[in-house]
Scaffold this motif. Structure first.
Motif, PDB file in Angstrom:
ATOM      1  N   THR A 155      -1.905  12.788   5.829  1.00  0.00           N
ATOM      2  CA  THR A 155      -2.783  11.746   5.120  1.00  0.00           C
ATOM      3  C   THR A 155      -2.506  11.665   3.500  1.00  0.00           C
ATOM      4  N   MET A 156      -1.767  12.525   3.232  1.00  0.00           N
ATOM      5  CA  MET A 156      -1.346  12.677   1.843  1.00  0.00           C
ATOM      6  C   MET A 156      -0.262  11.962   1.482  1.00  0.00           C
ATOM      7  N   GLY A 157       0.453  11.473   2.602  1.00  0.00           N
ATOM      8  CA  GLY A 157       1.566  10.383   2.310  1.00  0.00           C
ATOM      9  C   GLY A 157       2.617  11.246   1.588  1.00  0.00           C
ATOM     10  N   LEU A 158       3.155  12.259   1.775  1.00  0.00           N
ATOM     11  CA  LEU A 158       4.314  12.934   1.276  1.00  0.00           C
ATOM     12  C   LEU A 158       5.384  12.515   2.087  1.00  0.00           C
ATOM     13  N   ASN A 159       6.411  12.473   1.346  1.00  0.00           N
ATOM     14  CA  ASN A 159       7.961  12.223   1.840  1.00  0.00           C
ATOM     15  C   ASN A 159       8.401  13.510   2.457  1.00  0.00           C
ATOM     16  N   GLU A 160       7.873  14.461   1.937  1.00  0.00           N
ATOM     17  CA  GLU A 160       8.536  15.697   2.410  1.00  0.00           C
ATOM     18  C   GLU A 160       7.919  16.395   3.622  1.00  0.00           C
ATOM     19  N   ARG A 161       8.624  17.353   4.145  1.00  0.00           N
ATOM     20  CA  ARG A 161       8.226  18.192   5.399  1.00  0.00           C
ATOM     21  C   ARG A 161       7.574  19.076   5.114  1.00  0.00           C
ATOM     22  N   TYR A 162       6.483  19.675   5.609  1.00  0.00           N
ATOM     23  CA  TYR A 162       5.750  21.012   5.341  1.00  0.00           C
ATOM     24  C   TYR A 162       5.401  21.678   6.776  1.00  0.00           C
ATOM     25  N   PRO A 168       0.840  -1.206   0.169  1.00  0.00           N
ATOM     26  CA  PRO A 168      -0.037  -0.150   0.120  1.00  0.00           C
ATOM     27  C   PRO A 168       0.907   1.264   0.119  1.00  0.00           C
ATOM     28  N   SER A 169       0.248   2.187  -0.611  1.00  0.00           N
ATOM     29  CA  SER A 169       0.947   3.473  -0.533  1.00  0.00           C
ATOM     30  C   SER A 169       1.395   4.208   0.742  1.00  0.00           C
ATOM     31  N   LEU A 170       2.216   5.151   0.802  1.00  0.00           N
ATOM     32  CA  LEU A 170       2.409   5.625   2.174  1.00  0.00           C
ATOM     33  C   LEU A 170       1.074   6.271   2.612  1.00  0.00           C
ATOM     34  N   SER A 171       0.314   7.097   1.713  1.00  0.00           N
ATOM     35  CA  SER A 171      -0.869   7.932   2.100  1.00  0.00           C
ATOM     36  C   SER A 171      -1.743   6.548   2.696  1.00  0.00           C
ATOM     37  N   GLU A 172      -2.025   5.388   2.040  1.00  0.00           N
ATOM     38  CA  GLU A 172      -3.041   4.440   2.517  1.00  0.00           C
ATOM     39  C   GLU A 172      -2.445   3.800   3.914  1.00  0.00           C
ATOM     40  N   GLN A 173      -1.113   3.627   4.113  1.00  0.00           N
ATOM     41  CA  GLN A 173      -0.568   3.222   5.275  1.00  0.00           C
ATOM     42  C   GLN A 173      -1.065   3.998   6.437  1.00  0.00           C
ATOM     43  N   ARG A 174      -0.693   5.614   6.181  1.00  0.00           N
ATOM     44  CA  ARG A 174      -0.951   6.277   7.105  1.00  0.00           C
ATOM     45  C   ARG A 174      -2.672   6.626   7.619  1.00  0.00           C
ATOM     46  N   LEU A 175      -3.249   6.389   6.413  1.00  0.00           N
ATOM     47  CA  LEU A 175      -4.924   6.477   6.843  1.00  0.00           C
ATOM     48  C   LEU A 175      -5.200   5.030   7.672  1.00  0.00           C
ATOM     49  N   THR A 176      -4.668   3.943   7.154  1.00  0.00           N
ATOM     50  CA  THR A 176      -4.883   2.817   8.111  1.00  0.00           C
ATOM     51  C   THR A 176      -4.516   3.159   9.550  1.00  0.00           C
ATOM     52  N   PHE A 177      -3.556   3.579   9.799  1.00  0.00           N
ATOM     53  CA  PHE A 177      -3.206   3.870  11.284  1.00  0.00           C
ATOM     54  C   PHE A 177      -4.182   4.906  11.775  1.00  0.00           C
ATOM     55  N   LEU A 178      -4.593   5.900  11.042  1.00  0.00           N
ATOM     56  CA  LEU A 178      -5.275   7.022  11.585  1.00  0.00           C
ATOM     57  C   LEU A 178      -6.829   6.333  11.903  1.00  0.00           C
ATOM     58  N   ARG A 179      -7.380   5.537  10.923  1.00  0.00           N
ATOM     59  CA  ARG A 179      -8.748   5.112  11.002  1.00  0.00           C
ATOM     60  C   ARG A 179      -8.896   4.139  12.267  1.00  0.00           C
ATOM     61  N   GLN A 180      -7.739   3.461  12.695  1.00  0.00           N
ATOM     62  CA  GLN A 180      -7.766   2.798  13.908  1.00  0.00           C
ATOM     63  C   GLN A 180      -8.490   3.719  15.203  1.00  0.00           C
ATOM     64  N   SER A 181      -8.470   5.038  15.036  1.00  0.00           N
ATOM     65  CA  SER A 181      -8.735   5.996  16.078  1.00  0.00           C
ATOM     66  C   SER A 181     -10.122   6.432  15.883  1.00  0.00           C
ATOM     67  N   ILE A 182     -11.030   5.888  14.701  1.00  0.00           N
ATOM     68  CA  ILE A 182     -11.850   6.619  14.390  1.00  0.00           C
ATOM     69  C   ILE A 182     -13.041   6.313  15.561  1.00  0.00           C
ATOM     70  N   GLY A 183     -13.642   7.305  16.179  1.00  0.00           N
ATOM     71  CA  GLY A 183     -14.672   7.214  17.240  1.00  0.00           C
ATOM     72  C   GLY A 183     -14.000   7.212  18.643  1.00  0.00           C
TER      73      GLY A 183
END
Length: 146
Positions: free
Chosen positions: A80-87, A3-18
């Motif tokens: 959530t965008m899965g970017l490698n750079e820092r903003y 999975p893409s970095l975005s999908e990995q991060r979203l999977t991690f975040l979605r564990q906290s829904i609710g």
């Protein structure tokens, strides 16, 4: 296929829904204690309960806390965008439309307005559902710092 970095991060975040977010790398987000409602690529929705320490002398939501919610949630949206750079935040522009009081529950929702190579522009709207009001809307430009 991995999975893409975005999908990995979203999977991690979605564990906290609710659930109340309490283990964020952002200490400020942990203090705000939002409940994650939705996590998509470039979109986050959180619910915040207004506590006494979030209010000003008029006992309404402090404008600085409102700005902090907007800035913090927009920063998390970039995650959530899965970017490698820092903003980092270049600027915030916020319109305040209505108030919220201690005990009120507000909903904040982010979205991407424009994605450039160097600058990301995102927005965040904060609603007071009990009164069907938009209480604030903010925009931020985020700069790619590598």
């Amino acid at each position: 296929m991995e999975p893409s970095l975005s999908e990995q991060r979203l999977t991690f975040l979605r564990q906290s829904i609710g659930k109340v977010i309490s283990n964020s790398p952002s200490n400020f987000m942990n203090w705000l204690a939002p409940v994650l409602i939705k996590a998509e690529h470039g979109i986050l929705v959180c619910q915040y309960t207004i506590r006494k320490e979030m209010t000003n002398p008029y006992q309404i939501l402090h404008g600085g806390v409102t700005a902090g919610i907007i800035d913090d949630l927009i920063g998390a949206t970039v995650f959530t965008m899965g970017l490698n750079e820092r903003y980092t935040t270049v600027n915030n522009y916020i319109d305040y439309f209505a108030t919220a009081s201690e005990g009120d529950e507000v909903i904040a929702e982010t979205s991407i307005v424009k994605r450039g190579r160097t600058i990301l522009n995102l927005q965040c709207e904060i609603f007071l559902p009990s009164k069907k009001r938009l209480i604030a809307k903010g925009y931020s430009n985020m700069l790619n710092i590598g």
